[in-house]
Design a protein around this motif. Structure first.
Motif, PDB file in Angstrom:
ATOM      1  N   VAL A 112       0.691   9.388  -4.418  1.00 48.13           N
ATOM      2  CA  VAL A 112       1.250   8.054  -4.159  1.00 48.13           C
ATOM      3  C   VAL A 112       2.695   7.941  -4.654  1.00 48.13           C
ATOM      4  N   GLY A 113       2.982   8.489  -5.815  1.00 45.92           N
ATOM      5  CA  GLY A 113       4.351   8.450  -6.335  1.00 45.92           C
ATOM      6  C   GLY A 113       5.311   9.258  -5.492  1.00 45.92           C
ATOM      7  N   TYR A 114       4.896  10.471  -5.125  1.00 41.08           N
ATOM      8  CA  TYR A 114       5.745  11.322  -4.290  1.00 41.08           C
ATOM      9  C   TYR A 114       5.945  10.729  -2.902  1.00 41.08           C
ATOM     10  N   LEU A 115       4.932  10.043  -2.402  1.00 39.09           N
ATOM     11  CA  LEU A 115       5.043   9.420  -1.082  1.00 39.09           C
ATOM     12  C   LEU A 115       6.064   8.277  -1.105  1.00 39.09           C
ATOM     13  N   VAL A 116       6.044   7.469  -2.148  1.00 36.01           N
ATOM     14  CA  VAL A 116       7.056   6.417  -2.278  1.00 36.01           C
ATOM     15  C   VAL A 116       8.448   7.056  -2.266  1.00 36.01           C
ATOM     16  N   HIS A 117       8.600   8.142  -3.002  1.00 34.37           N
ATOM     17  CA  HIS A 117       9.895   8.824  -3.038  1.00 34.37           C
ATOM     18  C   HIS A 117      10.281   9.363  -1.652  1.00 34.37           C
ATOM     19  N   SER A 118       9.315   9.901  -0.906  1.00 33.20           N
ATOM     20  CA  SER A 118       9.607  10.408   0.440  1.00 33.20           C
ATOM     21  C   SER A 118      10.049   9.296   1.384  1.00 33.20           C
ATOM     22  N   LEU A 119       9.422   8.141   1.262  1.00 32.45           N
ATOM     23  CA  LEU A 119       9.743   7.018   2.144  1.00 32.45           C
ATOM     24  C   LEU A 119      10.970   6.235   1.674  1.00 32.45           C
ATOM     25  N   CYS A 120      11.206   6.232   0.368  1.00 33.45           N
ATOM     26  CA  CYS A 120      12.295   5.454  -0.241  1.00 33.45           C
ATOM     27  C   CYS A 120      12.985   6.328  -1.286  1.00 33.45           C
ATOM     28  N   PRO A 121      13.837   7.248  -0.879  1.00 30.79           N
ATOM     29  CA  PRO A 121      14.439   8.184  -1.832  1.00 30.79           C
ATOM     30  C   PRO A 121      15.118   7.520  -3.030  1.00 30.79           C
ATOM     31  N   ALA A 122      15.703   6.351  -2.834  1.00 25.69           N
ATOM     32  CA  ALA A 122      16.386   5.665  -3.938  1.00 25.69           C
ATOM     33  C   ALA A 122      15.414   5.200  -5.021  1.00 25.69           C
ATOM     34  N   ALA A 123      14.139   5.085  -4.687  1.00 27.40           N
ATOM     35  CA  ALA A 123      13.147   4.568  -5.633  1.00 27.40           C
ATOM     36  C   ALA A 123      12.666   5.622  -6.618  1.00 27.40           C
ATOM     37  N   GLY A 124      12.936   6.897  -6.360  1.00 26.75           N
ATOM     38  CA  GLY A 124      12.365   7.943  -7.203  1.00 26.75           C
ATOM     39  C   GLY A 124      10.876   8.074  -6.921  1.00 26.75           C
ATOM     40  N   SER A 131      -5.436   1.150  -9.453  1.00 22.47           N
ATOM     41  CA  SER A 131      -5.442  -0.046  -8.604  1.00 22.47           C
ATOM     42  C   SER A 131      -4.041  -0.566  -8.316  1.00 22.47           C
ATOM     43  N   GLY A 132      -3.005   0.179  -8.707  1.00 23.74           N
ATOM     44  CA  GLY A 132      -1.629  -0.235  -8.469  1.00 23.74           C
ATOM     45  C   GLY A 132      -1.285  -0.239  -6.987  1.00 23.74           C
ATOM     46  N   LEU A 133      -0.366  -1.115  -6.625  1.00 22.81           N
ATOM     47  CA  LEU A 133       0.053  -1.297  -5.238  1.00 22.81           C
ATOM     48  C   LEU A 133       1.571  -1.295  -5.137  1.00 22.81           C
ATOM     49  N   ALA A 134       2.079  -0.583  -4.144  1.00 27.24           N
ATOM     50  CA  ALA A 134       3.503  -0.615  -3.820  1.00 27.24           C
ATOM     51  C   ALA A 134       3.650  -1.194  -2.420  1.00 27.24           C
ATOM     52  N   CYS A 135       4.740  -1.917  -2.211  1.00 28.42           N
ATOM     53  CA  CYS A 135       5.053  -2.464  -0.895  1.00 28.42           C
ATOM     54  C   CYS A 135       6.393  -1.907  -0.453  1.00 28.42           C
ATOM     55  N   ILE A 136       6.390  -1.285   0.719  1.00 26.33           N
ATOM     56  CA  ILE A 136       7.600  -0.699   1.282  1.00 26.33           C
ATOM     57  C   ILE A 136       7.911  -1.395   2.597  1.00 26.33           C
ATOM     58  N   GLU A 137       9.131  -1.871   2.701  1.00 29.09           N
ATOM     59  CA  GLU A 137       9.616  -2.420   3.972  1.00 29.09           C
ATOM     60  C   GLU A 137      10.146  -1.244   4.771  1.00 29.09           C
ATOM     61  N   TRP A 138       9.581  -1.020   5.967  1.00 30.76           N
ATOM     62  CA  TRP A 138      10.006   0.102   6.814  1.00 30.76           C
ATOM     63  C   TRP A 138      10.714  -0.476   8.020  1.00 30.76           C
ATOM     64  N   GLN A 139      11.995  -0.126   8.165  1.00 31.22           N
ATOM     65  CA  GLN A 139      12.782  -0.655   9.277  1.00 31.22           C
ATOM     66  C   GLN A 139      13.893   0.336   9.597  1.00 31.22           C
ATOM     67  N   ASP A 140      14.103   0.567  10.878  1.00 35.11           N
ATOM     68  CA  ASP A 140      15.161   1.469  11.339  1.00 35.11           C
ATOM     69  C   ASP A 140      15.072   2.842  10.671  1.00 35.11           C
ATOM     70  N   ASP A 141      13.846   3.350  10.576  1.00 36.81           N
ATOM     71  CA  ASP A 141      13.585   4.672   9.988  1.00 36.81           C
ATOM     72  C   ASP A 141      14.026   4.797   8.539  1.00 36.81           C
ATOM     73  N   LYS A 142      14.027   3.676   7.822  1.00 33.53           N
ATOM     74  CA  LYS A 142      14.357   3.676   6.397  1.00 33.53           C
ATOM     75  C   LYS A 142      13.356   2.813   5.653  1.00 33.53           C
ATOM     76  N   GLY A 143      13.029   3.260   4.434  1.00 26.73           N
ATOM     77  CA  GLY A 143      12.135   2.490   3.597  1.00 26.73           C
ATOM     78  C   GLY A 143      12.841   1.921   2.387  1.00 26.73           C
ATOM     79  N   VAL A 144      12.440   0.703   2.029  1.00 27.48           N
ATOM     80  CA  VAL A 144      12.937   0.056   0.821  1.00 27.48           C
ATOM     81  C   VAL A 144      11.715  -0.390   0.018  1.00 27.48           C
ATOM     82  N   LEU A 145      11.655   0.069  -1.233  1.00 23.37           N
ATOM     83  CA  LEU A 145      10.562  -0.345  -2.110  1.00 23.37           C
ATOM     84  C   LEU A 145      10.811  -1.788  -2.531  1.00 23.37           C
ATOM     85  N   LEU A 146       9.935  -2.691  -2.089  1.00 21.14           N
ATOM     86  CA  LEU A 146      10.087  -4.104  -2.427  1.00 21.14           C
ATOM     87  C   LEU A 146       9.491  -4.416  -3.790  1.00 21.14           C
ATOM     88  N   TRP A 147       8.347  -3.818  -4.088  1.00 16.51           N
ATOM     89  CA  TRP A 147       7.716  -4.024  -5.380  1.00 16.51           C
ATOM     90  C   TRP A 147       6.642  -2.971  -5.642  1.00 16.51           C
TER      91      TRP A 147
END
Length: 155
Positions: A112-124, A131-147
């Protein structure tokens, strides 16, 4: 489009194999708590849910599915186990993003941690509580970690 990445709930150690580790009562309770918190934030239904084929991830989904809007489609995957390939899973999720809104994936550390990094490189590669949850906004082939939240960081 949003991609939600969830780590399974707390699991016991009383199993013959890692794949067979069941959720604890606390794991069920915390997962339900997270799903109840997430539900009002979802825009419409869950287009797709993908959960690991390990018992604890399947049980996490089973314990939270009634707290969330009905999923249009649910898949079980052997690709999203603890040591799954984050680049492969990221490619899979981004391909699905073209046809599904609100994707939820229930998986494991460290994936899960590595996947966040793959989708949102700036997030690490963040650490997830059980039970933790991450939310990623995916738009124009880019991801931004919202929370990224856990059962002890929300009310």
């Amino acid at each position: 489009m949003k991609i939600y990445i969830m780590r399974h709930g707390q699991a016991g150690m009383n199993a013959k194999t890692d794949e067979q580790r069941p959720l604890t009562e606390q794991g069920i309770k915390e997962s339900i708590h997270m799903a109840s918190w997430l539900a009002p934030q979802l825009d419409g239904e869950l287009g797709l849910v993908v959960h690991s084929n390990y018992l604890r991830a399947r049980q996490t989904w089973q314990s939270i599915c009634n707290q969330l809007p009905k999923a249009a489609r649910v898949e079980e995957s052997s690709e999203i186990t603890p040591y799954g390939d984050p680049a492969f899973v990221a490619s899979y999720l981004t391909a699905l993003a073209a046809t599904h809104d609100n994707i939820l994936m229930v998986s494991h550390l460290p994936l899960v941690g590595y996947l966040v990094h793959s989708l949102c490189p700036a997030a690490g590669a963040p650490m997830f509580a059980t039970s933790g949850l991450a939310c990623i906004e995916w738009q124009d082939d880019k991801g931004v970690l919202l929370w990224l939240e856990g059962p002890h960081t929300i009310r």
